[in-house]
Write a protein that holds these residues in place. Structure first.
Motif, PDB file in Angstrom:
ATOM      1  N   SER A 269       0.901  -1.305   0.089  1.00 13.12           N
ATOM      2  CA  SER A 269       0.117  -0.136  -0.132  1.00 13.12           C
ATOM      3  C   SER A 269       0.872   1.332  -0.149  1.00 13.12           C
ATOM      4  N   ASP A 270       2.018   1.146   0.343  1.00 13.62           N
ATOM      5  CA  ASP A 270       2.882   2.251   0.238  1.00 13.62           C
ATOM      6  C   ASP A 270       3.273   2.549  -1.138  1.00 13.62           C
ATOM      7  N   ARG A 271       2.990   1.730  -2.061  1.00 14.62           N
ATOM      8  CA  ARG A 271       3.596   1.922  -3.446  1.00 14.62           C
ATOM      9  C   ARG A 271       2.592   1.685  -4.430  1.00 14.62           C
ATOM     10  N   TYR A 272       1.411   1.030  -4.133  1.00 18.79           N
ATOM     11  CA  TYR A 272       0.454   0.836  -5.181  1.00 18.79           C
ATOM     12  C   TYR A 272      -0.853   1.450  -4.558  1.00 18.79           C
ATOM     13  N   SER A 273      -1.871   1.408  -5.362  1.00 17.93           N
ATOM     14  CA  SER A 273      -3.238   1.835  -5.086  1.00 17.93           C
ATOM     15  C   SER A 273      -3.859   1.136  -3.979  1.00 17.93           C
ATOM     16  N   LYS A 274      -4.571   1.613  -2.982  1.00 15.88           N
ATOM     17  CA  LYS A 274      -4.939   1.026  -1.864  1.00 15.88           C
ATOM     18  C   LYS A 274      -6.085   0.432  -2.270  1.00 15.88           C
ATOM     19  N   GLN A 275      -6.791   0.921  -3.050  1.00 14.08           N
ATOM     20  CA  GLN A 275      -8.312   0.507  -3.267  1.00 14.08           C
ATOM     21  C   GLN A 275      -8.077  -0.867  -3.994  1.00 14.08           C
ATOM     22  N   LYS A 276      -7.169  -0.589  -5.162  1.00 14.60           N
ATOM     23  CA  LYS A 276      -7.046  -1.905  -5.875  1.00 14.60           C
ATOM     24  C   LYS A 276      -6.513  -2.988  -4.934  1.00 14.60           C
ATOM     25  N   ILE A 277      -5.616  -2.921  -4.279  1.00 12.30           N
ATOM     26  CA  ILE A 277      -5.113  -3.967  -3.261  1.00 12.30           C
ATOM     27  C   ILE A 277      -6.455  -4.609  -2.698  1.00 12.30           C
ATOM     28  N   LEU A 278      -7.340  -3.874  -2.124  1.00 16.51           N
ATOM     29  CA  LEU A 278      -8.443  -4.327  -1.275  1.00 16.51           C
ATOM     30  C   LEU A 278      -9.382  -5.063  -2.311  1.00 16.51           C
ATOM     31  N   MET A 279      -9.672  -4.554  -3.344  1.00 19.50           N
ATOM     32  CA  MET A 279     -10.577  -5.099  -4.460  1.00 19.50           C
ATOM     33  C   MET A 279      -9.869  -6.473  -4.647  1.00 19.50           C
ATOM     34  N   ILE A 280      -8.523  -6.721  -5.015  1.00 21.86           N
ATOM     35  CA  ILE A 280      -8.058  -8.046  -5.405  1.00 21.86           C
ATOM     36  C   ILE A 280      -8.476  -9.042  -4.105  1.00 21.86           C
ATOM     37  N   VAL A 281      -7.931  -8.502  -2.983  1.00 21.47           N
ATOM     38  CA  VAL A 281      -8.016  -9.587  -1.924  1.00 21.47           C
ATOM     39  C   VAL A 281      -9.556  -9.796  -1.722  1.00 21.47           C
ATOM     40  N   PHE A 282     -10.527  -8.995  -1.556  1.00 23.57           N
ATOM     41  CA  PHE A 282     -11.893  -9.365  -1.467  1.00 23.57           C
ATOM     42  C   PHE A 282     -12.637 -10.245  -2.624  1.00 23.57           C
ATOM     43  N   LEU A 283     -12.001 -10.108  -3.813  1.00 16.15           N
ATOM     44  CA  LEU A 283     -12.238 -11.129  -4.801  1.00 16.15           C
ATOM     45  C   LEU A 283     -11.773 -12.688  -4.812  1.00 16.15           C
ATOM     46  N   MET A 284     -10.369 -12.528  -4.088  1.00 19.32           N
ATOM     47  CA  MET A 284      -9.916 -13.885  -3.714  1.00 19.32           C
ATOM     48  C   MET A 284     -10.880 -14.702  -2.599  1.00 19.32           C
ATOM     49  N   ALA A 285     -11.193 -13.900  -1.574  1.00 20.55           N
ATOM     50  CA  ALA A 285     -12.044 -14.161  -0.460  1.00 20.55           C
ATOM     51  C   ALA A 285     -13.365 -14.690  -0.784  1.00 20.55           C
ATOM     52  N   SER A 286     -13.982 -14.059  -1.625  1.00 21.39           N
ATOM     53  CA  SER A 286     -15.155 -14.100  -2.252  1.00 21.39           C
ATOM     54  C   SER A 286     -15.262 -15.948  -2.989  1.00 21.39           C
ATOM     55  N   CYS A 287     -14.399 -15.854  -3.605  1.00 18.36           N
ATOM     56  CA  CYS A 287     -14.187 -17.253  -4.284  1.00 18.36           C
ATOM     57  C   CYS A 287     -13.695 -18.202  -3.279  1.00 18.36           C
ATOM     58  N   ALA A 288     -13.143 -18.083  -2.343  1.00 16.77           N
ATOM     59  CA  ALA A 288     -12.589 -19.140  -1.384  1.00 16.77           C
ATOM     60  C   ALA A 288     -13.849 -19.339  -0.760  1.00 16.77           C
ATOM     61  N   TYR A 289     -14.555 -18.467  -0.296  1.00 16.19           N
ATOM     62  CA  TYR A 289     -16.179 -18.788   0.474  1.00 16.19           C
ATOM     63  C   TYR A 289     -17.162 -19.643  -0.518  1.00 16.19           C
ATOM     64  N   CYS A 290     -16.879 -19.441  -1.777  1.00 17.23           N
ATOM     65  CA  CYS A 290     -17.880 -20.063  -2.480  1.00 17.23           C
ATOM     66  C   CYS A 290     -17.288 -21.719  -2.682  1.00 17.23           C
ATOM     67  N   LEU A 291     -16.041 -21.740  -2.710  1.00 17.14           N
ATOM     68  CA  LEU A 291     -15.530 -23.151  -2.909  1.00 17.14           C
ATOM     69  C   LEU A 291     -15.643 -23.774  -1.590  1.00 17.14           C
ATOM     70  N   MET A 292     -15.459 -23.506  -0.307  1.00 19.63           N
ATOM     71  CA  MET A 292     -15.431 -23.814   0.947  1.00 19.63           C
ATOM     72  C   MET A 292     -16.425 -25.076   1.335  1.00 19.63           C
ATOM     73  N   PRO A 293     -17.696 -24.825   1.070  1.00 20.72           N
ATOM     74  CA  PRO A 293     -18.293 -25.935   1.531  1.00 20.72           C
ATOM     75  C   PRO A 293     -18.459 -26.968   0.545  1.00 20.72           C
TER      76      PRO A 293
END
Length: 414
Positions: A269-293
């Motif tokens: 976050s000291d080098r890149y867009s903070k919003q884009k970093i959060l967007m990427i990890v949120f999408l990864m977590a969304s996929c993880a929750y879809c797959l987990m059950p």
């Protein structure tokens, strides 16, 4: 340079102070959830309310902690918070009903804010060029503490019992956390030097800004989805057929990435867009929750939990310097405290409490609950990209104007 003026030494003391509140908030409930359910004969919905009370306590205190910093030295606030967190853990060791645990949860969350907010503010001030990295280090300690302490809590619970584990944890916190609180302070050369004092945003000005409202919604939704796994890890692991010494791996993996992710995302976050970093990890977590059950293998489920822990840790770490960037360091404590009310008052209900109700109504259908949390993360990934940095959104700018040193508020639009 005197030892106690060395900012790296002060950072070490800050990490010690914040370690135990993190272990109590993120690790202790996950380990003890099944024990409380057995001791007090409560259902999943009642256990789910536990995290609601923790978050409600935190939400109640965050803004207060930010305001108190303007009047009381931060080290006194940190000492009070650390001591109260330790004493609350001693108290819960004597609990005789679930209501006592709820009281512990609220107190733990409330006084945790007294350690968290002052530490974040102090270290963003004395490390101005590396706000993200330093916030990441603090949050690595805060979130990663449970990865260290959860196996220890589990071992003591199995070997020594519930009361011993609680008392031991409380005294350990006093000995190594509370004892260093008065050593955490801003070195002299980083203190403000004379001149007019910066004015700060009022409550009304803050809530009128679209960036604040968007951040608030992101914290409510992504916070609910992330924090829920802390409580649900044990019940989901039991449904898959694993015992306490096995399903603790789900919580441990969540917390390892919760901690490491805070450091990595903070540095990025000291080098890149903070919003884009959060967007990427949120999408990864969304996929993880879809797959987990859809998986039952312990290692696969634990691996997926890592992505949710990563998103949860990034939320805390990247949001803090983002608030500073958008609203200014002089407004950080109060604005971050207000944003945190979404996590404190709504995430607890939308996440652990609501999921407990759904699980009881659907006979533990985790597919419904995890799909709901996947949607929460998906919505958050869209909203975070609409948060605008100072100059791109309508902001309140304050500057000295007249001969009496008063400030004129100017509104600036792109």
């Amino acid at each position: 340079m005197p030892l106690l003026e060395n900012k790296k030494i002060i950072l070490f003391f800050g990490c010690l102070a914040i370690f135990f509140p993190g272990a109590f908030v993120f690790g202790f409930p996950g380990v003890m959830a099944s024990e409380w359910q057995t001791l007090f004969h409560v259902n999943k919905a009642q256990i789910g309310r536990l995290m609601f009370f923790i978050l409600a306590g935190t939400g109640s205190a965050m803004y207060l902690a930010g305001k108190l910093q303007e009047k009381i030295p931060s080290r006194f606030i940190i000492f009070t918070g650390s001591l109260a967190c330790s004493l609350a853990t001693l108290f819960v060791g004597q609990a005789t009903c679930m209501e006592h645990v709820y009281i512990w949860a609220f107190l733990e969350g409330f006084f945790c804010a007294f350690v968290y907010i002052p530490c974040l503010t102090i270290f963003q001030k004395i490390f101005p060029e590396n706000k993200g990295l330093i916030t990441g280090i603090l949050n690595l300690t805060f979130g990663g503490a449970s990865a260290v302490m959860s196996p220890i809590f589990t071992y003591l619970l199995v070997l020594k019992g519930y009361e011993f584990t609680s008392v031991f944890a409380g005294f350990l916190s006093i000995a190594f956390g509370t004892s260093v609180a008065f050593l955490i302070k801003t070195p002299g050369k980083y203190k403000a030097k004379g001149g007019p004092q910066l004015s700060t945003l009022s409550f009304k000005q803050t809530v009128s800004l679209s960036s604040f409202r968007l951040l608030w919604c992101v914290w409510a939704l992504s916070g609910a989805a992330g924090v829920s796994l802390i409580v649900l890890a044990s019940s989901f692991g039991r449904q898959l057929g694993y015992g306490i010494t096995q399903y603790v791996y789900i919580l441990t993996c969540f917390n390892i990435l919760n901690g490491i992710g805070r450091l990595v995302c903070g540095r990025l976050s000291d080098r890149y867009s903070k919003q884009k970093i959060l967007m990427i990890v949120f999408l990864m977590a969304s996929c993880a929750y879809c797959l987990m059950p859809w998986f039952s293998h312990l290692y696969v489920v634990s691996f997926l939990a890592c992505f949710i822990g990563l998103a949860f840790g990034a939320l805390f770490t990247v949001s803090a310097p983002l608030v500073t960037e958008v609203f200014g360091l002089e407004n950080f404590g109060k604005v971050f405290g207000l944003v945190f009310t979404a996590y404190g008052f709504f995430a607890g209900f939308l996440g652990p409490w609501l999921s407990g109700i759904i699980l009881d109504m659907t006979h533990s259908n985790f597919k419904i609950v995890f799909s709901l949390f996947a949607v929460f993360y998906l919505i958050s990934s869209v909203l975070i990209m609409r948060v605008k940095i100072l100059g791109n959104d309508k902001q309140v700018v304050v500057c000295p104007s007249d001969d009496q040193g008063n400030f004129i508020k100017l509104e600036q639009s792109s």
